[in-house]
Design a protein around this motif. Structure first.
Motif, PDB file in Angstrom:
ATOM      1  N   TYR A  35       0.845  -1.193   0.000  1.00 19.23           N
ATOM      2  CA  TYR A  35       0.000   0.000   0.000  1.00 19.23           C
ATOM      3  C   TYR A  35       0.876   1.237   0.000  1.00 19.23           C
ATOM      4  O   TYR A  35       1.984   1.233   0.538  1.00 19.23           O
ATOM      5  CB  TYR A  35      -0.900   0.031   1.237  1.00 19.23           C
ATOM      6  N   GLU A  36       0.345   2.266  -0.604  1.00 24.39           N
ATOM      7  CA  GLU A  36       1.021   3.556  -0.625  1.00 24.39           C
ATOM      8  C   GLU A  36       0.101   4.562   0.048  1.00 24.39           C
ATOM      9  O   GLU A  36      -1.097   4.586  -0.200  1.00 24.39           O
ATOM     10  CB  GLU A  36       1.293   3.968  -2.066  1.00 24.39           C
ATOM     11  N   LYS A  37       0.673   5.374   0.892  1.00 30.07           N
ATOM     12  CA  LYS A  37      -0.115   6.360   1.626  1.00 30.07           C
ATOM     13  C   LYS A  37      -1.198   5.686   2.451  1.00 30.07           C
ATOM     14  O   LYS A  37      -2.300   6.185   2.591  1.00 30.07           O
ATOM     15  CB  LYS A  37      -0.709   7.400   0.689  1.00 30.07           C
ATOM     16  N   TRP A  39      -3.703   3.893   2.395  1.00 30.71           N
ATOM     17  CA  TRP A  39      -5.039   3.476   1.958  1.00 30.71           C
ATOM     18  C   TRP A  39      -5.125   3.056   0.505  1.00 30.71           C
ATOM     19  O   TRP A  39      -6.100   2.481   0.073  1.00 30.71           O
ATOM     20  CB  TRP A  39      -6.040   4.605   2.203  1.00 30.71           C
ATOM     21  N   GLN A  40      -4.139   3.340  -0.277  1.00 31.31           N
ATOM     22  CA  GLN A  40      -4.191   3.065  -1.702  1.00 31.31           C
ATOM     23  C   GLN A  40      -3.242   1.936  -2.059  1.00 31.31           C
ATOM     24  O   GLN A  40      -2.053   1.994  -1.757  1.00 31.31           O
ATOM     25  CB  GLN A  40      -3.814   4.328  -2.470  1.00 31.31           C
ATOM     26  N   SER A  42      -0.664  -0.055  -3.964  1.00 24.74           N
ATOM     27  CA  SER A  42       0.415   0.384  -4.836  1.00 24.74           C
ATOM     28  C   SER A  42       0.496  -0.531  -6.051  1.00 24.74           C
ATOM     29  O   SER A  42       0.222  -1.727  -5.965  1.00 24.74           O
ATOM     30  CB  SER A  42       1.727   0.339  -4.062  1.00 24.74           C
TER      31      SER A  42
END
Length: 125
Positions: A35-37, A39-40, A42
């Motif tokens: 995941y990036e940030k 909640w999203q 990747s």
């Protein structure tokens, strides 16, 4: 995980790492995603294809992103993951299954991974 075991597994070829992921995820009913940030999910470009990376164990995923501070590893319940895959009716979602250090992986669509996971889970019943 012991370093020698880690190296033996990560050095398997793409097909062998795919099989390893299928068995491990079905056995423990969890899968790991990047995941990036927070909640999203990747994605990575592998062989010119945008893919979501999936891993059988947390330490493999963590090692894969060790230099990328904006990314984190999240554990996902297998059946929630399968439900999520089922939402991809067009099979346009690409998944890079258990990439190695060189970003080499078997790339599959959502229905192929879902079917292989479900078939393996049937072996445990």
């Amino acid at each position: 995980m012991h370093e020698k075991k880690y190296q033996n597994i990560i050095e398997l070829n793409n097909a062998e790492r795919y099989d390893y992921l299928i068995r491990k995820v079905a056995d423990f009913e969890t899968i790991y995603l990047i995941y990036e940030k927070f909640w999203q999910m990747s994605t990575s470009d592998i062989n010119g294809i945008e893919c979501i990376l999936v891993f059988p164990e947390k330490n493999f995923a963590q090692e894969h992103i060790k230099l990328e501070k904006s990314k984190s590893v999240k554990k996902k319940d297998l059946y929630k993951f399968i439900n999520w895959l089922e939402k991809d009716k067009s099979n346009k979602l690409n998944l890079a299954v258990f990439p190695n250090q060189n970003n080499e992986a078997r790339i599959v669509n959502s229905s192929e991974l879902k079917n292989d996971l479900l078939n393996e889970c049937e072996q445990y019943e």
